[in-house]
Design a protein around this motif. Structure first.
Motif, PDB file in Angstrom:
ATOM      1  N   VAL A 253       0.865  -1.180   0.000  1.00 39.96           N
ATOM      2  CA  VAL A 253       0.000   0.000   0.000  1.00 39.96           C
ATOM      3  C   VAL A 253       0.897   1.224   0.000  1.00 39.96           C
ATOM      4  N   ILE A 254       0.817   2.035  -1.045  1.00 39.32           N
ATOM      5  CA  ILE A 254       1.599   3.277  -1.101  1.00 39.32           C
ATOM      6  C   ILE A 254       0.749   4.387  -0.509  1.00 39.32           C
ATOM      7  N   ALA A 255       1.155   4.840   0.666  1.00 35.39           N
ATOM      8  CA  ALA A 255       0.407   5.861   1.410  1.00 35.39           C
ATOM      9  C   ALA A 255       1.373   6.846   2.032  1.00 35.39           C
ATOM     10  N   CYS A 256       2.398   7.226   1.266  1.00 35.39           N
ATOM     11  CA  CYS A 256       3.425   8.123   1.817  1.00 35.39           C
ATOM     12  C   CYS A 256       3.248   9.557   1.334  1.00 35.39           C
ATOM     13  N   GLY A 257       1.990   9.958   1.146  1.00 35.28           N
ATOM     14  CA  GLY A 257       1.665  11.355   0.919  1.00 35.28           C
ATOM     15  C   GLY A 257       2.385  11.976  -0.252  1.00 35.28           C
ATOM     16  N   ALA A 258       3.005  13.121  -0.006  1.00 34.11           N
ATOM     17  CA  ALA A 258       3.672  13.885  -1.050  1.00 34.11           C
ATOM     18  C   ALA A 258       4.890  13.178  -1.612  1.00 34.11           C
ATOM     19  N   HIS A 259       5.330  12.111  -0.969  1.00 29.34           N
ATOM     20  CA  HIS A 259       6.505  11.361  -1.414  1.00 29.34           C
ATOM     21  C   HIS A 259       6.128  10.104  -2.188  1.00 29.34           C
ATOM     22  N   SER A 260       4.885   9.988  -2.629  1.00 32.21           N
ATOM     23  CA  SER A 260       4.385   8.747  -3.216  1.00 32.21           C
ATOM     24  C   SER A 260       4.684   8.581  -4.699  1.00 32.21           C
ATOM     25  N   ALA A 261       5.008   9.656  -5.394  1.00 30.27           N
ATOM     26  CA  ALA A 261       5.078   9.590  -6.860  1.00 30.27           C
ATOM     27  C   ALA A 261       6.185   8.664  -7.350  1.00 30.27           C
ATOM     28  N   ARG A 262       7.364   8.737  -6.751  1.00 30.49           N
ATOM     29  CA  ARG A 262       8.491   7.970  -7.269  1.00 30.49           C
ATOM     30  C   ARG A 262       8.266   6.471  -7.136  1.00 30.49           C
ATOM     31  N   LEU A 263       7.796   6.008  -5.992  1.00 30.37           N
ATOM     32  CA  LEU A 263       7.547   4.586  -5.810  1.00 30.37           C
ATOM     33  C   LEU A 263       6.391   4.118  -6.690  1.00 30.37           C
ATOM     34  N   THR A 264       5.379   4.950  -6.840  1.00 23.65           N
ATOM     35  CA  THR A 264       4.269   4.601  -7.736  1.00 23.65           C
ATOM     36  C   THR A 264       4.760   4.393  -9.154  1.00 23.65           C
ATOM     37  N   GLN A 265       5.636   5.277  -9.636  1.00 27.19           N
ATOM     38  CA  GLN A 265       6.167   5.135 -10.990  1.00 27.19           C
ATOM     39  C   GLN A 265       7.035   3.887 -11.114  1.00 27.19           C
ATOM     40  N   ASP A 363      -6.508  17.508 -10.044  1.00 25.31           N
ATOM     41  CA  ASP A 363      -7.967  17.491 -10.008  1.00 25.31           C
ATOM     42  C   ASP A 363      -8.510  17.472  -8.579  1.00 25.31           C
ATOM     43  N   SER A 364      -7.624  17.675  -7.586  1.00 24.42           N
ATOM     44  CA  SER A 364      -8.010  17.791  -6.175  1.00 24.42           C
ATOM     45  C   SER A 364      -8.646  16.526  -5.602  1.00 24.42           C
ATOM     46  N   LEU A 365      -8.482  15.390  -6.270  1.00 18.94           N
ATOM     47  CA  LEU A 365      -8.973  14.115  -5.770  1.00 18.94           C
ATOM     48  C   LEU A 365      -7.799  13.203  -5.451  1.00 18.94           C
ATOM     49  N   PRO A 366      -7.936  12.324  -4.463  1.00 20.50           N
ATOM     50  CA  PRO A 366      -6.866  11.372  -4.173  1.00 20.50           C
ATOM     51  C   PRO A 366      -6.858  10.229  -5.188  1.00 20.50           C
ATOM     52  N   ILE A 367      -5.807   9.445  -5.140  1.00 22.64           N
ATOM     53  CA  ILE A 367      -5.771   8.167  -5.850  1.00 22.64           C
ATOM     54  C   ILE A 367      -6.002   7.066  -4.811  1.00 22.64           C
ATOM     55  N   ILE A 368      -7.072   6.327  -4.992  1.00 16.76           N
ATOM     56  CA  ILE A 368      -7.384   5.157  -4.158  1.00 16.76           C
ATOM     57  C   ILE A 368      -7.684   4.032  -5.138  1.00 16.76           C
ATOM     58  N   ASP A 369      -6.754   3.088  -5.265  1.00 19.12           N
ATOM     59  CA  ASP A 369      -6.890   2.142  -6.365  1.00 19.12           C
ATOM     60  C   ASP A 369      -6.124   0.855  -6.079  1.00 19.12           C
ATOM     61  N   ARG A 370      -6.420  -0.162  -6.881  1.00 20.37           N
ATOM     62  CA  ARG A 370      -5.788  -1.478  -6.835  1.00 20.37           C
ATOM     63  C   ARG A 370      -5.285  -1.785  -8.236  1.00 20.37           C
ATOM     64  N   VAL A 371      -3.968  -1.891  -8.421  1.00 18.97           N
ATOM     65  CA  VAL A 371      -3.384  -2.057  -9.748  1.00 18.97           C
ATOM     66  C   VAL A 371      -2.353  -3.186  -9.715  1.00 18.97           C
ATOM     67  N   CYS A 372      -1.762  -3.453 -10.886  1.00 24.92           N
ATOM     68  CA  CYS A 372      -0.720  -4.486 -11.005  1.00 24.92           C
ATOM     69  C   CYS A 372      -1.216  -5.828 -10.458  1.00 24.92           C
ATOM     70  N   ASP A 373      -2.388  -6.247 -10.936  1.00 22.10           N
ATOM     71  CA  ASP A 373      -2.979  -7.522 -10.531  1.00 22.10           C
ATOM     72  C   ASP A 373      -3.163  -7.623  -9.018  1.00 22.10           C
ATOM     73  N   GLY A 374      -3.439  -6.495  -8.399  1.00 22.18           N
ATOM     74  CA  GLY A 374      -3.703  -6.494  -6.968  1.00 22.18           C
ATOM     75  C   GLY A 374      -2.483  -6.423  -6.087  1.00 22.18           C
ATOM     76  N   ARG A 375      -1.299  -6.393  -6.703  1.00 23.36           N
ATOM     77  CA  ARG A 375      -0.086  -6.349  -5.894  1.00 23.36           C
ATOM     78  C   ARG A 375       0.187  -4.954  -5.336  1.00 23.36           C
ATOM     79  N   VAL A 376      -0.347  -3.916  -5.972  1.00 26.95           N
ATOM     80  CA  VAL A 376      -0.081  -2.531  -5.563  1.00 26.95           C
ATOM     81  C   VAL A 376      -1.405  -1.837  -5.260  1.00 26.95           C
ATOM     82  N   LEU A 377      -1.503  -1.315  -4.063  1.00 30.28           N
ATOM     83  CA  LEU A 377      -2.636  -0.491  -3.629  1.00 30.28           C
ATOM     84  C   LEU A 377      -2.156   0.947  -3.454  1.00 30.28           C
TER      85      LEU A 377
END
Length: 423
Positions: A253-265, A363-377
């Motif tokens: 689960v990536i929930a590290c706020g403003a530092h989330s972009a790099r790990l998400t990519q 767009d002022s909305l969060p990202i709340i999602d399940r991707v990569c066959d469920g391995r990444v939230l």
């Protein structure tokens, strides 16, 4: 090479702020083996210094088309309520361009609907979460007040009330007398305001994180103080590369706020347009019991929230990125803004300033999602509503973690508006 070994950890939560900790607790109570990883102690990021206001009434984005006219002031006034550091302008322009695109009527309405859906579920989710850890007293559901001082502001207040009523936000219009009766410490200059009965605040936002941490530990969650530098998808889950070695888990689960972009990519291949609203507060330790509930000033554009350790002044937004040092004069400016708003000036003796990073998407909305066959939230990008939406986000993540979703609590919003693939 793919690692086919079965990880011992079910879920690694990256980020020990209010959202990450709430997610970890929910998942552990489903019987998952959960590890939370952060380079700081839990709650020491944006969760430590937020305004403490459960801002369910704030269903509109912070920006509208008037931001174009305000851009010169944003660049030139270092103390303004909405500040853009001119050195950061080249990096900020693509983000602001996307922000403007999202202010078109159809996109704007989608944003409002998405914020409102989360906010309408937020208080109920917090009630459930705090009841589950036997700490309901941490939250005060006593409403909040938006006041105005100038007669010419009445039209704006009436317009805002009409827009909020249209969005089904509970709101009452208060006269000057009603304001004085409820909050007699406020100045007689106040003309009136809007009272939002379905809002509340925390007496100590950091303590809320600490109580959730203790409950999570009691449920078997392990907390690791490490820096996550990279991540890789594996056949059996995800490998996280930290400053103390590799850590494997079935899901992350990536929930590290403003530092989330790099790990998400790194894990998804998607470059997320995540920026940060740098927020400041000034804590006044000698001002306990000055106000009965959170009070926001329409003209001065800041909020005062009563807490167990004093009165917290907060509310400015600065775009300057993650690397520039804080400008603590912006925090002290909040005390100057408070002058004249109360009958007696607030004491700044022993006051402490603070700055933190609010993760913001255009767009002022969060990202709340399940991707990569469920391995990444994904659970980040809540801008200034992270505290408000933390508990409902944790419930949504708990729904997403398992391929066979759990029964959905009544009132949880649909997730289509918060998907990663909207970018």
């Amino acid at each position: 090479m793919l690692d086919n070994r079965q990880p011992e950890i079910d879920i690694a939560v990256v980020g020990a702020g209010i959202i990450g900790v709430a997610c970890a607790l929910q998942l552990a109570r489903q019987g998952r083996r959960v590890v939370v990883i952060d380079q700081q102690e839990p709650g020491m990021g944006a969760s430590f210094g937020n305004a403490g206001h459960l801002a369910t009434e704030q269903v509109f984005p912070i920006a509208d088309l008037s931001i174009l006219m305000r851009l010169p002031t944003m660049l030139m006034d270092p103390m303004g309520p909405l500040r853009l550091d001119w050195k950061y302008l080249p990096r900020a322009l693509p983000w602001f361009a996307r922000l403007l695109l999202n202010l078109r009527p159809a996109a704007y309405q989608r944003t409002v609907a998405g914020i409102r859906a989360l906010n309408e579920s937020s208080l109920g989710a917090w009630q459930r979460l705090l009841a589950n850890i036997d700490r309901p007293q941490l939250m005060r559901e006593d409403g909040s007040l938006l006041v105005f001082e100038r007669a010419e502001s009445r039209k704006a207040i009436e317009g805002l009330q009409a827009r909020m009523t249209q969005q089904n936000v509970p709101v009452d219009c208060w006269s000057a007398d009603a304001v004085q009766q409820a909050a007699p410490q406020l100045s007689e200059r106040i003309q009136g305001g809007l009272f939002f009965p379905r809002t509340g605040h925390f007496l100590d936002p950091y303590r809320v994180v600490c109580e959730l941490v203790e409950a999570a530990k009691a449920s078997g969650v392990t907390f690791l103080k490490r820096q996550v530098r990279d991540g890789q998808l594996q056949a059996q889950g995800v490998a996280l590369i930290t400053d103390q070695g590799r850590l494997a888990a079935r899901q992350v689960v990536i929930a590290c706020g403003a530092h989330s972009a790099r790990l998400t990519q790194a894990l998804t291949g998607k470059k997320v347009p995540l920026d940060t609203e740098r927020g400041y507060h000034l804590m006044l330790p000698h001002e306990q019991d000055r106000l009965p509930f959170a009070v926001t000033s329409l003209e001065r554009k800041f909020i005062m929230t009563p807490m167990s350790d004093g009165l917290r002044l907060a509310g400015t937004v600065e775009f300057a990125g993650l690397d520039r040092p804080p400008n603590m004069q912006r925090a002290w400016q909040l005390h100057r803004l408070s002058r004249g708003l109360l009958r007696h000036e607030l004491s700044a003796e022993d006051a402490t300033p603070w700055m933190g990073f609010r993760p913001s998407l255009p767009d002022s909305l969060p990202i709340i999602d399940r991707v990569c066959d469920g391995r990444v939230l994904l659970a980040f990008g809540h801008q200034h509503l992270g505290l408000t939406q933390a508990a409902v986000t944790a419930e949504l993540v708990a729904q997403l973690v398992s391929p066979i979703y759990l029964p959905q609590p009544l009132g949880l919003p649909a997730l289509a508006a918060y998907r990663l693939d909207r970018f």
